[in-house]
Design a protein around this motif. Sequence first.
Motif, short mmCIF file in Angstrom:
data_model
loop_
_atom_site.label_atom_id
_atom_site.label_comp_id
_atom_site.label_asym_id
_atom_site.label_seq_id
_atom_site.Cartn_x
_atom_site.Cartn_y
_atom_site.Cartn_z
N PRO B 175 0.83 -1.20 0.00
CA PRO B 175 0.00 0.00 0.00
C PRO B 175 0.87 1.26 0.00
O PRO B 175 1.98 1.25 0.52
CB PRO B 175 -0.78 -0.12 1.31
CG PRO B 175 0.02 -1.01 2.18
CD PRO B 175 0.76 -1.94 1.26
N SER B 176 0.36 2.33 -0.58
CA SER B 176 1.14 3.56 -0.67
C SER B 176 1.00 4.42 0.59
O SER B 176 1.73 5.35 0.79
CB SER B 176 0.70 4.37 -1.88
OG SER B 176 -0.64 4.78 -1.69
N ILE B 177 0.00 4.12 1.40
CA ILE B 177 -0.13 4.83 2.66
C ILE B 177 -0.20 3.79 3.79
O ILE B 177 -0.61 2.66 3.55
CB ILE B 177 -1.38 5.73 2.72
CG1 ILE B 177 -2.58 5.00 2.12
CG2 ILE B 177 -1.14 7.02 1.98
CD1 ILE B 177 -3.85 5.75 2.22
N LEU B 179 -1.92 2.43 6.62
CA LEU B 179 -3.14 2.39 7.41
C LEU B 179 -3.18 1.03 8.08
O LEU B 179 -3.27 0.00 7.41
CB LEU B 179 -4.36 2.52 6.50
CG LEU B 179 -4.58 3.88 5.88
CD1 LEU B 179 -5.56 3.76 4.74
CD2 LEU B 179 -5.09 4.86 6.91
N VAL B 180 -3.09 1.04 9.39
CA VAL B 180 -3.11 -0.23 10.10
C VAL B 180 -4.52 -0.46 10.61
O VAL B 180 -5.04 0.33 11.37
CB VAL B 180 -2.12 -0.21 11.28
CG1 VAL B 180 -1.99 -1.59 11.87
CG2 VAL B 180 -0.78 0.32 10.82
N THR B 271 4.61 12.05 6.80
CA THR B 271 3.85 12.86 5.86
C THR B 271 3.55 12.07 4.59
O THR B 271 2.41 12.01 4.14
CB THR B 271 4.63 14.13 5.49
OG1 THR B 271 4.99 14.78 6.71
CG2 THR B 271 3.80 15.06 4.65
N ILE B 272 4.59 11.44 4.03
CA ILE B 272 4.41 10.76 2.75
C ILE B 272 3.46 9.58 2.88
O ILE B 272 2.61 9.35 2.03
CB ILE B 272 5.77 10.34 2.18
CG1 ILE B 272 6.51 11.59 1.75
CG2 ILE B 272 5.60 9.35 1.01
CD1 ILE B 272 7.82 11.37 1.10
N PHE B 273 3.59 8.83 3.98
CA PHE B 273 2.73 7.66 4.14
C PHE B 273 1.48 7.97 4.95
O PHE B 273 0.74 7.07 5.32
CB PHE B 273 3.51 6.51 4.76
CG PHE B 273 4.62 6.04 3.87
CD1 PHE B 273 4.34 5.37 2.71
CD2 PHE B 273 5.93 6.31 4.19
CE1 PHE B 273 5.35 4.97 1.87
CE2 PHE B 273 6.95 5.90 3.37
CZ PHE B 273 6.66 5.23 2.19
N SER B 274 1.29 9.26 5.26
CA SER B 274 0.11 9.70 5.99
C SER B 274 -0.09 8.83 7.23
O SER B 274 -1.15 8.29 7.49
CB SER B 274 -1.06 9.63 5.02
OG SER B 274 -2.27 9.68 5.63
N PRO B 276 -0.13 8.51 11.23
CA PRO B 276 -0.36 9.40 12.36
C PRO B 276 0.61 9.17 13.52
O PRO B 276 0.28 8.48 14.47
CB PRO B 276 -1.80 9.11 12.77
CG PRO B 276 -2.08 7.74 12.28
CD PRO B 276 -1.17 7.48 11.12
#
Lengths: 512, 326
Positions: B175-177, B179-180, B271-274, B276
């Motif tokens: 995935p490009s971001i 999110l777990v 930032t790049i992978f958003s 938190p």
Amino acid sequence: MVDVFSTDVSRRTLLGGLAAGLAASGVGAAERRPRVGGRIRVASVAASTADTLDPAKGNLSTDYLRHYMIYSGLTQYDGQMRGQPCLAEQMVTRDNIVWHIRLRRGVHFHDGKPLTADDVVYSLMRHRDPATGSKVKAIADQFVGARRTGPLELELRLTGPNPDLPIILAAPQFLIVEEGRRDFSKANGTGPYICAAFAPGIRTIVRRNPHYWKPGRPYLEEIELIAIPDEISRVNALLSGDVQMVNAVSPGSVKRVRASSTHAIMETQSSLFTDLIMRRDHPVTGNPDFVLAMKYLMDRELIKRALFRGFATIANDHPIAPFDPNFNPDIPQRPFDPDRSRFLLKRAGLQGVRLPVYVSPAASLSVDMGSILQEHAAQIGLELAINRVPSDGYWSTHWMKHPLTFGNVNPRPTADMVFSLFFQSQALQNESGWSSARFDRLLVEARATTDPARRKAIYGEMQWIVHQHGGLGIPVFISLLDGYDRRLRGLFPIPLGGFMGYTFAEYVWWDA
Amino acid sequence: MSAATTPSIWRGAVRLIAQRIGLAFVTLLLVSAVIFTLSSLLPGDAAQEVLGRGASPEQVAALRHQMGLDRPAPVRYVEWLFGIATGNPGHSLVANEPVAEIISERLPNTLTLAALTTLVAVPCAFLIGIASAVAQGRKLDRLLNILTLSMVALPEFLVATIAVLILAVKLQWLPSITLVPKDPTFGQFVRAYAMPVIVLGVGVIAQLGRMIRAAIIAELGRPYVEMARLKGVKSMRMVFRHVLPNAIGPIVNAMALSLSYLFGGAIVVETIFSYPGLASLMVNAVTTRDMPLLQACAMIFCATYLLLVLIADTVAILANPRLRQR
């Protein structure tokens, strides 16, 4: 008495408008029917710890999206930016001052409580209380009082006439909450989705409200709303399939998205603009010849082509966009005319003058606009020094505080709103500090006018005055670009913002 | 080492370490004062940021009063200091939540990312460092040198962008971001974290690998190594038994620096992978002028840094008889 809904636009036209929108977006409503189901993830631009479930405090696109998912308003926007009936079934007024509002029957909050006039009275009047911290307090200050006249009926009294009330009430801040609600750690609305999880600055998850009052709607089972601030990351996330819809795609990324066979771009023409502000209280920038010279020095075509790759509409130094119903087509378009500019500058005796211009990424693309302006200014003997300052703190420290700065104005639903917020002489955000007694008089006159044609004529003259004498150079209106997965259907632009004016959640469906 | 001297050895070490801890607290206090002063120099305040551009001066003044921002700065600082001393970092000015709650949501994220990266990066760095030191001057060493130097030279955002373009957009493997999902399976967990760990790891592995190489090479030139070699000790045994224990001081220090970077310096990756984490929370606190949150983040970063350096120093002291006995 006039029911604004039945005289202005009937509910049938609303549905017609929606269908037209569906057809325009190439969905082919005829061949495929919307179906219930599907989970999508949507990424907006900004999220922060200031994220809220309180509509009154909504400040960023992510807030608007979340609030339109969870709550409903008295009215809602259509593709032409008109206020259509939503929770209000009928809005009747004789003088545009006293409004009788009748609510839809059988609407329930997510916790099962039925919607009553008390909820609406509370939702409207709480904006006036400073403790609410409402973003629209200035607008709500015109609500003198709201009074319940029946279980589903109320009367709203304004300080003065305002025919735009149905449009104003569709704004995200005016969404309806239950009576007495002060704690917004949990959300309870009448909207299409129920809030399942909310972590400020991280994510919002909403689930389909099976008891939504619009039959059959909404279509999606679940929506996860996140924010990806970095544009490249946002587009990458869309193309890699991690999210199904994003907003604020930069014109430079459009090619990439369009190159993919599974994704598409939706362009929303909007009245968003970045403007050059020439302060009246400075001897140079307050000189009318200088102001006009700068307006003639704006190479609008180049700005549209080079900075926005065509995703913009040429503007004419006033804030009403050509696709606005109140646009005045009789004002000739101001051309790029350096010779005229040079002549005006000479007449003002300002040749060889040196001035700093403050640009910042905070006012989108002002850095590039400033550079273009600087090039052209140098050719007519005006030396502009570009001072690039950071986004952080730009609005509180630089904006409007130097003779030449750039501003950025978001789309507003009505001409009245943009004129009163940014052009009336007493307005807090009267960016150039100009004043025109005639303009101010016309603004008040338009509010008291019920005849749409007459109002349009008044707004037309106001556009003339701003075009001619205003202290702002407005080169173009910037289009909003959303990227989406082609399996997402039912999208059409609403000019107030990306994501269908932030209301996409109740319209779209997943075709897979 | 005779039995009589043992207690004094440890007493010396304990005194040194206690001194370091005391100094760490003084540093924290100074940092908090500096952050408070610097952040009050930023243009605008939380009231202005919350209300936005269109607010009237009266509205701003009212909110400022409500937030308590109209009180003198020293008073606010002392109040905050007492709060944090008693374990209460205060209430966020912008979010309607206690600072502790906001941080408790982000801190595990940052810790997970830092721990995973450490887990991947440290063994790799040791492998590269040792291999390259042992093969000093030979082909393998030169190859590893070129590799690590170019890894150090590549900016994180470039590595991240290229990795996303190839692994996420083109191949769609990862995935490009980041999110777990809640209660992820092992597979989901690995997939979610693979990309940020790779990107963060690249820099850390290269830096640390080079440090380890340098530390080992410095030891390899010593007479005792010569002696051991003459006695016929095998090269691997020598590195692990004789050289590493002596080089551990500088290596642990380098590790502490690298790991503290994983904590606060992950901003580009976040930032790049958003993702938190704490670094983006702190940037967020700066832009919204949320002082209690900003201060709390700064304290956490500073404390982690000091803690890691303290651990490194302690290890160095304990590993070095000369320091131990001072």
